[in-house]
Design an enzyme around this catalytic site. Structure first.
Site, PDB file in Angstrom:
ATOM      1  N   CYS A  82      -5.812  -2.511   3.438  1.00 45.48           N
ATOM      2  CA  CYS A  82      -5.306  -1.366   2.778  1.00 45.48           C
ATOM      3  C   CYS A  82      -3.766  -1.176   3.053  1.00 45.48           C
ATOM      4  CB  CYS A  82      -6.236  -0.167   3.246  1.00 45.48           C
ATOM      5  SG  CYS A  82      -8.188  -0.180   2.469  1.00 45.48           S
ATOM      6  N   CYS A 413      -1.670  -9.117 -13.633  1.00 47.22           N
ATOM      7  CA  CYS A 413      -1.940  -8.488 -12.185  1.00 47.22           C
ATOM      8  C   CYS A 413      -0.504  -8.449 -11.422  1.00 47.22           C
ATOM      9  CB  CYS A 413      -2.872  -9.425 -11.501  1.00 47.22           C
ATOM     10  SG  CYS A 413      -2.211 -11.276 -11.256  1.00 47.22           S
TER      11      CYS A 413
END
Ligand code: SAH
Length: 456
Positions: A82, A413
């Site tokens: 993260c 992406c």
């Protein structure tokens, strides 16, 4: 600048880098500080200095940014998984929208950008249907499951075996695997020594079918007492539908080996996106966020705006997920993908769903498309592309220009290569009509974008 390594200083964060690191300026010198947010006033400690910029560590937040929240996961900073847990989700979405906008403006040279609002998640947690946990050995000599710290390969144990981006079942599956290893004295792999057996645990879940897959990646040809592991996994109160081993004896950071040894089940799990069912084997590429994938494909479909008779090319098609969506509204769909196994899955999936108007080619988009165009004068009303981060090859773009489809739908992406490719198409007869970012990876800095270009 007279700051030296390990010196502490106070700095205001004014911007954020591509991957979500805070950026601040001190006497004209630029500092990158991981975990610092736009609007934070922080104390930082210098780590590494280059000529015009340097990297510093966040020591203490002195005045928090308005969007700063407490991370849910205790290892959010250390873990490489993260990057944005400490930023409020609404602010994360704004950051991603801005990133796409700025790329299109700066790299794409676009003046007016027809941006539509980013599609975020209602609940940005537990969205991943796939996790690959590296297995290692803890300080006490017992097996642990973890994630790599950012940019390194040191293992951060997953707190209570529960990563908050993954599904609830992972915790119990990992517990069984680690207890099994402990009891039967099965070693974890050590990257540095290239020794030990269990390298990774790949866990997947079909969100619509509730089927679970367990695949252990091993540095060897067999797992001792494998039948014990199978028995224990099957005793869990959940639907473990596929258990297998993947043999990877290479000294590599590629996770999966190419040989799969099946231990239980048919060798795959199934899942649905929209009304289409897919077979997913341990080696298949499959989007990891099923909720947002449906929205991403829905957006691509809406942008393609098909009326029924069109000929559509789906370049970089993977296991043919977008192709089968398109096929429901098109006359004919051609898919192109470089990985042969993915095309096997694509064909099997089309058959499974009774989709007859698709045809798949194995090969590079930049080779298959020109070849088909020159040999067979193939035609396209719409071309959909969904390339990896590096974007489309220039030969592929040139062939698209020659084929001159009415519409190009670009699923991306990486918005910087999207912007580069859009610029080229726009210099050669196309114009951007719609752009919409989709957040497939909450808590990370990544963002997916769908753009539609029309021939002028
Ligand atoms: N559209 C698919 C896959 C997108 S990921 C989906 O949504 O599931 C990008 C895909 O492009 C991968 O499957 C990768 O194997 C493939 N790929 C990479 N380079 C390629 C190339 N030069 N030509 C064709 N396919 C390529």
């Amino acid at each position: 600048m007279d700051i030296k390594k390990n010196d502490k200083f106070v700095i205001t964060i004014e911007d954020m880098s591509e991957d979500g690191a805070g950026i601040g300026k001190l006497d004209g010198y630029i500092w990158f500080v991981k975990d610092a947010l736009i609007g934070d006033v922080i104390e930082a400690s210098a780590m590494k200095m280059k000529k015009n910029y340097g990297f510093a560590r966040l020591v203490k937040v002195l005045e928090p940014a308005p969007g700063r929240v407490e991370a849910k996961c205790p290892v959010a900073r250390a873990c490489g998984g993260c990057q944005m847990q400490e930023l409020d989700y609404a602010e994360q979405l704004k950051f991603k929208e801005n990133k796409v906008y700025n790329h299109l403006k700066r790299i794409g040279g676009m003046e007016e950008i027809p941006m539509e609002p980013i599609i975020g998640m209602e609940d940005p947690w537990r969205y991943r249907n796939k996790a690959q946990f590296p297995i290692g050995t803890g300080k006490d000599g017992q097996p642990i499951a973890g994630f790599y710290a950012g940019r390194t390969h040191s293992l951060i144990p997953v707190p209570e075996l529960d990563c908050l981006l993954g599904c609830e079942e992972n915790k119990d599956l990992l517990r069984v695997i680690l207890d099994f290893m402990k009891e039967f004295k099965i070693s974890a792999y050590d990257e540095n020594l290239h020794k030990g057996l269990v390298r990774h645990a790949l866990l997947r879940k079909g969100f619509s079918s509730n089927e679970l897959m367990v695949c252990l990646v091993i540095n060897g040809n067999k797992l001792p007492y494998a039948e014990q592991l199978v028995e224990r996994l099957l005793k869990l109160p959940m639907n473990v539908a596929s258990i297998s081993l993947s043999v990877n004896k290479e000294k590599t950071n590629v996770i999966m080996g190419t040989e799969i040894i099946n231990l239980y089940g048919p060798g795959y799990i199934t899942d649905k996106i929209g009304n289409i069912e897919y077979r997913i084997s341990p080696l298949s590429f499959y989007q990891v966020n099923p909720v947002q994938t449906e929205r991403l494909y829905g957006t691509a479909m809406e942008f393609a705006d098909l009326s029924g008779g069109e000929t559509v090319w789906d370049l970089y098609c993977g296991i043919g997920t977008i192709s089968s969506f398109l096929a429901q509204k098109a006359g004919k769909v051609y898919g192109v993908e470089i990985i042969p196994e993915a095309i096997d899955d694509a064909r099997a999936n089309a058959e499974r769903n009774g989709i007859k108007n698709v045809e798949f080619f194995v090969g590079k988009a930049e080779e298959v498309l020109p070849e088909q165009y020159e040999k067979n004068q193939v035609y396209a009303d719409v071309i959909v592309v969904d390339p990896p981060r590096k974007g489309c090859d220039s030969v592929c773009l040139d062939t698209i220009l020659k084929m001159a489809p009415k519409k190009v739908v670009y699923v991306s992406c990486d918005s910087s290569t999207l912007a580069r490719d859009i610029k080229y198409l726009c210099e050669n007869g196309y114009e951007v009509k719609r752009v919409r970012p989709v957040d497939m990876f909450p808590m990370s800095g990544h963002v997916e974008t769908v753009a539609r270009l029309d021939r002028k």
